[in-house]
Scaffold this active site. Sequence first.
Site, short mmCIF file in Angstrom:
data_model
loop_
_atom_site.label_atom_id
_atom_site.label_comp_id
_atom_site.label_asym_id
_atom_site.label_seq_id
_atom_site.Cartn_x
_atom_site.Cartn_y
_atom_site.Cartn_z
N MET A 36 0.48 -2.31 -0.46
CA MET A 36 -0.72 -2.84 0.12
C MET A 36 -1.83 -2.10 -0.41
O MET A 36 -3.22 -2.32 0.11
CB MET A 36 -0.66 -2.51 1.71
CG MET A 36 0.42 -3.24 2.58
SD MET A 36 0.14 -3.52 4.09
CE MET A 36 -0.09 -1.83 4.93
N ALA A 38 -4.43 0.57 -2.49
CA ALA A 38 -5.07 1.88 -2.24
C ALA A 38 -4.23 2.81 -2.73
O ALA A 38 -3.59 3.71 -1.95
CB ALA A 38 -5.52 2.26 -0.74
N HIS A 40 -1.59 5.51 -4.59
CA HIS A 40 -1.54 7.15 -4.77
C HIS A 40 -0.29 7.53 -5.34
O HIS A 40 0.58 6.42 -5.64
CB HIS A 40 -1.79 7.61 -3.22
CG HIS A 40 -0.57 7.10 -2.42
ND1 HIS A 40 0.63 7.57 -2.30
CD2 HIS A 40 -0.98 6.53 -1.18
CE1 HIS A 40 1.14 6.93 -1.56
NE2 HIS A 40 0.41 6.40 -0.76
N GLY A 42 2.19 8.36 -4.61
CA GLY A 42 3.64 7.96 -3.89
C GLY A 42 4.10 6.73 -4.45
O GLY A 42 5.00 6.23 -4.85
N HIS A 43 3.10 5.81 -4.56
CA HIS A 43 3.21 4.40 -5.03
C HIS A 43 3.70 4.56 -6.26
O HIS A 43 4.34 3.75 -7.06
CB HIS A 43 1.90 3.47 -4.78
CG HIS A 43 1.31 3.28 -3.37
ND1 HIS A 43 0.42 3.83 -3.09
CD2 HIS A 43 1.94 2.47 -2.59
CE1 HIS A 43 0.07 3.32 -1.69
NE2 HIS A 43 1.26 2.38 -1.35
N GLY A 154 9.58 3.18 -0.54
CA GLY A 154 9.46 4.53 -0.40
C GLY A 154 10.26 4.98 0.92
O GLY A 154 10.27 4.35 2.11
N LYS A 156 9.41 7.29 2.77
CA LYS A 156 8.56 7.84 3.79
C LYS A 156 8.26 6.84 4.74
O LYS A 156 8.26 7.13 6.11
CB LYS A 156 7.03 7.70 2.96
CG LYS A 156 5.81 7.29 3.85
CD LYS A 156 5.09 8.48 4.10
CE LYS A 156 3.79 8.18 4.71
NZ LYS A 156 3.32 6.97 5.34
N SER A 193 -1.91 5.86 2.11
CA SER A 193 -3.21 5.29 1.66
C SER A 193 -4.15 5.51 3.10
O SER A 193 -5.17 5.71 2.74
CB SER A 193 -3.05 3.87 1.79
OG SER A 193 -2.26 3.23 0.66
P1 AMP Z 1 2.29 0.55 1.49
O1 AMP Z 1 1.19 0.32 0.47
O2 AMP Z 1 2.04 1.76 2.30
O3 AMP Z 1 2.84 -0.50 2.10
O4 AMP Z 1 3.46 1.14 0.79
C1 AMP Z 1 4.08 0.57 -0.34
C2 AMP Z 1 5.24 1.26 -0.78
O5 AMP Z 1 4.96 2.77 -1.24
C3 AMP Z 1 6.38 1.44 0.51
O6 AMP Z 1 7.78 1.34 -0.10
C4 AMP Z 1 6.17 2.87 0.82
O7 AMP Z 1 7.29 3.41 1.51
C5 AMP Z 1 5.72 3.62 -0.19
N1 AMP Z 1 5.13 4.94 -0.26
C6 AMP Z 1 3.89 5.09 0.68
N2 AMP Z 1 3.93 6.25 0.82
C7 AMP Z 1 4.85 7.09 0.14
C8 AMP Z 1 4.84 8.38 -0.48
N3 AMP Z 1 3.90 9.33 -0.13
N4 AMP Z 1 6.06 8.84 -1.21
C9 AMP Z 1 6.77 7.61 -1.63
N5 AMP Z 1 6.72 6.30 -1.36
C10 AMP Z 1 5.73 5.94 -0.46
#
Ligand code: AMP
Length: 288
Positions: A36, A38, A40, A42-43, A154, A156, A193
């Site tokens: 989604m 933003a 970082h 992790g992504h 992730g 997470k 994010s």
């Molecule tokens: P989001 O943009 O929050 O929907 O996350 C996109 C992907 O990045 C999802 O598979 C999350 O689980 C993964 N993700 C978000 N934060 C982290 C993190 N700190 N470490 C590893 N993967 C992450």
Amino acid sequence: MLQICGMKVFDRIASLQDEIFQQKQNGKKIGFVPTMGALHPGHISLVKESKESTDVTIVSIFVNPTQFNNKNDLKTYPRAVDKDLALLKEVGCDMVFIPQESEIYPEDMEQKQYELNGLDIFMEGEYRPGHFNGVAMVVHRLFDIVSPSISFFGEKDFQQLAIIKQMAKNEAVDVEIKGCKIIRENDGLAMSSRNLLLEPEYRTTAPEIYKALKDVKANAGDKSLADLKKDVVSRIENTGNLKIEYFEIVDTVNLKPVDKIDSNIGVTACIAVHAGNVRLIDNITIIS
Ligand code: AMP
């Protein structure tokens, strides 16, 4: 389609699919990282994993309205497309898909209700009604569009990962789902994010969340479940500003709360905390 130093950026399904078709004709294996935005580290770790095990990495950036059960959360969700594109170019991402909502959800699209085999009942499912149906809907739609060989998620979002695996199985989507480890800040806070939205006083106390989880893991062999929970509640309450929404110790496979820690099954401790207006989640594997 826009090109940024070799990285191709698409907003239309048709042109993205033309490019994917060409790559597949050339025998390339497609890796996919839905996000989604933003972005970082992790992504970015997911993008790196994809680059290691596939030939072409596609990242999507789409703030999916159907998974937000709170309108204000959707409105305030961080958006930073220019910075995201710079980070993706730097890591060597091949393609980025940034669709409009009408591309993902055309008016005539069926609003499907997903059967998620009970994985959506507890924790996030209990506190965010409809959230996982929205997640299943968008990820299913993106899988249909991209048809990746491997998609990276992730750990997470531990419950989300289990649900996506279940959805892909139930819907017979031919994709391998790979879970990737949680990336943390130096002080242990899981990267998110939403961390961008934390007021300084909450950013200071938020690392207590992971400290509480580490204590649970360290004491899991000696203390009762009730005492482990009590310790977590008091550590979080002692911050004076964080509020626990839930803390559960669950079976890693069926995500049901366990009544004892049994070394024969996988066990994970999961937590959701309110840090002012920001909701943070985290988890730790107790028994793998
Ligand atoms: P989001 O943009 O929050 O929907 O996350 C996109 C992907 O990045 C999802 O598979 C999350 O689980 C993964 N993700 C978000 N934060 C982290 C993190 N700190 N470490 C590893 N993967 C992450």
